[in-house]
Design an enzyme around this catalytic site. Structure first.
Site, PDB file in Angstrom:
ATOM      1  N   GLY A  70     -10.884 -38.601  35.719  1.00 49.31           N
ATOM      2  CA  GLY A  70     -11.134 -39.986  34.998  1.00 49.31           C
ATOM      3  C   GLY A  70     -12.146 -40.713  35.599  1.00 49.31           C
ATOM      4  O   GLY A  70     -12.536 -40.103  36.690  1.00 49.31           O
ATOM      5  N   CYS A  97     -10.450 -32.799  38.975  1.00 51.91           N
ATOM      6  CA  CYS A  97     -11.273 -33.714  39.413  1.00 51.91           C
ATOM      7  C   CYS A  97     -10.122 -34.952  39.958  1.00 51.91           C
ATOM      8  O   CYS A  97      -9.531 -34.839  40.499  1.00 51.91           O
ATOM      9  CB  CYS A  97     -12.222 -34.168  38.395  1.00 51.91           C
ATOM     10  N   TYR A  98     -10.277 -35.989  39.080  1.00 52.23           N
ATOM     11  CA  TYR A  98      -9.023 -37.123  38.797  1.00 52.23           C
ATOM     12  C   TYR A  98      -8.208 -36.719  39.207  1.00 52.23           C
ATOM     13  O   TYR A  98      -6.973 -37.124  39.894  1.00 52.23           O
ATOM     14  CB  TYR A  98      -9.711 -37.977  38.678  1.00 52.23           C
ATOM     15  N   HIS A 186     -15.556 -29.513  37.835  1.00 46.77           N
ATOM     16  CA  HIS A 186     -15.250 -29.743  36.555  1.00 46.77           C
ATOM     17  C   HIS A 186     -15.435 -28.184  35.719  1.00 46.77           C
ATOM     18  O   HIS A 186     -16.843 -27.651  35.465  1.00 46.77           O
ATOM     19  CB  HIS A 186     -16.031 -30.435  35.462  1.00 46.77           C
ATOM     20  N   GLU A 188     -14.567 -26.823  32.641  1.00 47.64           N
ATOM     21  CA  GLU A 188     -14.760 -26.929  31.819  1.00 47.64           C
ATOM     22  C   GLU A 188     -15.929 -27.314  31.257  1.00 47.64           C
ATOM     23  O   GLU A 188     -16.189 -26.969  29.472  1.00 47.64           O
ATOM     24  CB  GLU A 188     -13.903 -27.960  30.646  1.00 47.64           C
ATOM     25  N   ASP A 244     -14.498 -28.921   5.449  1.00 45.17           N
ATOM     26  CA  ASP A 244     -13.630 -29.562   5.450  1.00 45.17           C
ATOM     27  C   ASP A 244     -12.842 -29.580   4.395  1.00 45.17           C
ATOM     28  O   ASP A 244     -11.749 -29.516   4.567  1.00 45.17           O
ATOM     29  CB  ASP A 244     -13.598 -30.638   6.372  1.00 45.17           C
ATOM     30  N   LYS A 385     -13.376 -29.188  15.099  1.00 46.42           N
ATOM     31  CA  LYS A 385     -14.194 -28.711  14.165  1.00 46.42           C
ATOM     32  C   LYS A 385     -14.547 -27.126  14.584  1.00 46.42           C
ATOM     33  O   LYS A 385     -15.014 -26.930  13.053  1.00 46.42           O
ATOM     34  CB  LYS A 385     -15.457 -29.499  13.982  1.00 46.42           C
TER      35      LYS A 385
END
Ligand code: XMP
Length: 529
Positions: A70, A97-98, A186, A188, A244, A385
């Site tokens: 955050g 993190c946060y 992080h 990610e 899509d 996606k």
């Protein structure tokens, strides 16, 4: 029978797909990325707001919870928090993190502004001799990505510190009793090379979530869901030529067969061979009932004399709706319409159904009729996606359709600056085909967010042989991007540019000059109109 004797049956395999990992959004820029990374580990994830109640969490029966990063300090006024009861549900929880700092603060640890901030690549060091579920099997020293001002200075009571960095003594902690885990860095982001391994350790090892979210499972679950929603009703899908709508249509067809009718409004503004490919794929290969509306002349007539880009968009959108409605009326009573809403649309619109539908219509083929009283079926609503592409591959959609770069609904009309005429359209389509062919040949097609030719309808002087020419320039536009919000011009190799340039002027009478667009977004946009 006494209830104590009832042994719960193991969950059927399909349930593994429906049970999510909940990513609680605490306002960090990477929340959506965390949800995507969890899914890349083949575990279904959902992004939820931090205001979610403990009861709502329990009702979802998640494998695990991830608290995102955050922008705030845990001490800031109005800083996002979660209901502390959530942390006592016994659900494995990873704070990033946060999120880690929040865990520490809520569970009896301490967070301080130590005066040491870390931004960027940092060395992470696993504590020697301390067992760690998160770092199991990872190198003791690794690079990670940090972005924080505050630090955890004492972990939750009973938690074990398992890693440090040069300026952050508590870079990761674990408490298997409370089932809470925290990392200051992080995992990610791509700059933490072992980040995905750490997430896998948490998901598979700590939370016991099976890697069941595969394209095959997504299809199986989607088909069940669509069948339940559609029942025996008829359903309509507008195909645009993009990935899509193609994947949405194939999923619905797999679920309810010929109750589906696809309508492909051919406005004549697609790239070379695209229309033929839609027909061959759907009617030929998949045998999906398909109405091919050859409306090229109608659209050209509506665009005659129009130079203003917004007016072009408006007319194309309007004409699209008119043609689509005519076809729908011809079909008689149809109750349902397929819409290709993606999970990112749902997230960006705050998860509300109504808003999501509106947002998507802007990106659709000119938008679908607002007042057609039809129920919406959104088979891609849970998918990012890249998952849509994987599902497309699994369903056997041709590679070209699966990996097609984004293409605007108004098509080539907004890449011709000035009036759209048949001559200009054919010229641009031919130029674009040369460009695409060479970019594919160079193996760059998938690396580029978009690559295309633009026809600024002006002429300039040239010389070919002994003759002076007065002909059109073609502009090459190629960009890299993550999401089209920002974009950088692609540094295409000179050799490739040379090949494209000489092919364009040699093969296309009417072209005597080639220019390269080297502007980024912002301040430019990706399209020229
Ligand atoms: P810009 O040009 O605004 O484009 O940087 C961002 C992304 O949106 C696409 N785009 C459109 N898509 N209808 C669409 O369906 C439109 O009118 C339209 N205008 C731009 C563009 O191709 C890029 O991917």
């Amino acid at each position: 029978m006494a209830s104590a004797q009832v042994v719960p049956l193991p969950r059927p395999e399909a349930k593994a797909v429906e049970r999510p990992v909940l990513v609680v959004d605490l306002g960090g820029q990477y929340s959506q990325l965390i949800a995507r990374r969890v899914r890349e580990c083949r575990v279904f994830s959902e992004l939820v707001p931090h205001s979610i109640s403990p009861a709502a969490i329990r009702a979802r029966d998640p494998w695990a919870i991830v608290l995102s990063g955050g922008p705030a300090s845990v001490y800031a006024e109005g800083a996002p928090r979660v209901d502390p009861e959530i942390l006592r549900l016994g659900i494995p929880t990873l704070g990033i993190c946060y999120g880690m700092q929040l865990l520490a603060q809520e569970l009896g640890g301490r967070v301080d502004r130590t005066g040491v901030s870390e931004f960027g690549k940092t060395e992470l060091h696993a504590e020697a001799g301390v067992a760690s579920a998160l770092l199991d099997g990872l190198p003791p020293d690794q690079t990670c990505w940090m972005s924080h001002r505050d630090s955890v200075v004492s972990p939750p009571a009973g938690a074990r510190v398992v890693a440090s960095s040069p300026s952050t003594p508590i870079a990761a902690f674990e408490d298997e009793r409370l089932r809470v885990y925290g990392v200051q860095f992080h995992p990610e982001v791509a700059h933490t090379p072992h980040g995905t391994d750490l997430l896998k350790n948490f998901l598979y090892g700590v939370a016991g979530a099976p890697p069941g979210w595969t394209a095959a499972a997504v299809i199986e679950e989607g088909v069940e869901r669509i069948r339940a929603q559609v029942g025996s009703r008829r359903i309509l899908c507008a195909l645009s030529g993009g990935v899509d709508s193609a994947v949405a249509a194939l999923l619905v067809h797999k679920a309810v067969g010929d109750q589906l009718t696809c309508v492909f409004v051919d406005h004549g503004l697609l790239r070379e061979d695209e229309a033929a490919q839609v027909i061959a794929t759907f009617r030929g290969h998949f045998q999906v009932p398909l109405i091919h509306v050859e409306a090229q002349e109608r659209f050209l007539a509506r665009l005659a004399g129009v130079e203003d880009p917004e007016e072009k968009r408006r007319r194309i959108g309007e004409e699209f709706i008119r043609v689509f409605e005519e076809e729908a009326r011809r079909l008689g009573q149809v109750d349902l319409l397929v819409q290709g809403t993606l999970y990112s649309d749902v997230i960006e619109s705050g998860g509300s159904d109504g808003i999501a539908a509106k947002i998507k219509s802007h990106h659709n083929v000119g938008g679908l009729p607002a007042d057609m009283r039809m129920g919406l079926v959104e088979p891609l609503r849970l998918l990012f996606k890249d998952e849509v592409r994987r599902v497309g591959e699994e369903l056997g959609l041709p590679e070209r359709m699966v990996w097609r770069q984004p293409f605007p609904g108004p098509g080539l009309a907004i890449r011709i600056i000035g009036e759209v005429t048949r001559e200009r359209l054919e010229l641009l389509r031919a130029a674009d085909a040369v460009l695409q062919e060479e970019i594919r040949r160079a193996g760059l097609y998938r690396d580029l967010w978009q690559s295309f030719a633009v026809l600024p309808a002006i002429r300039s002087v040239g010389v070919q042989g002994d003759e002076r020419t007065y002909a059109y320039p073609i502009v090459i536009r190629a960009v890299t991007s993550e999401d089209a919000m920002t974009a950088d011009w692609a540094r295409l190799p000179y050799d490739l540019l040379e090949t494209i340039s000489s092919r364009l002027v040699n093969e296309l009478p009417g072209v005597n000059r080639v220019a390269l667009d080297i502007s980024s977004k912002p301040p430019s946009t990706i399209e020229w109109e």
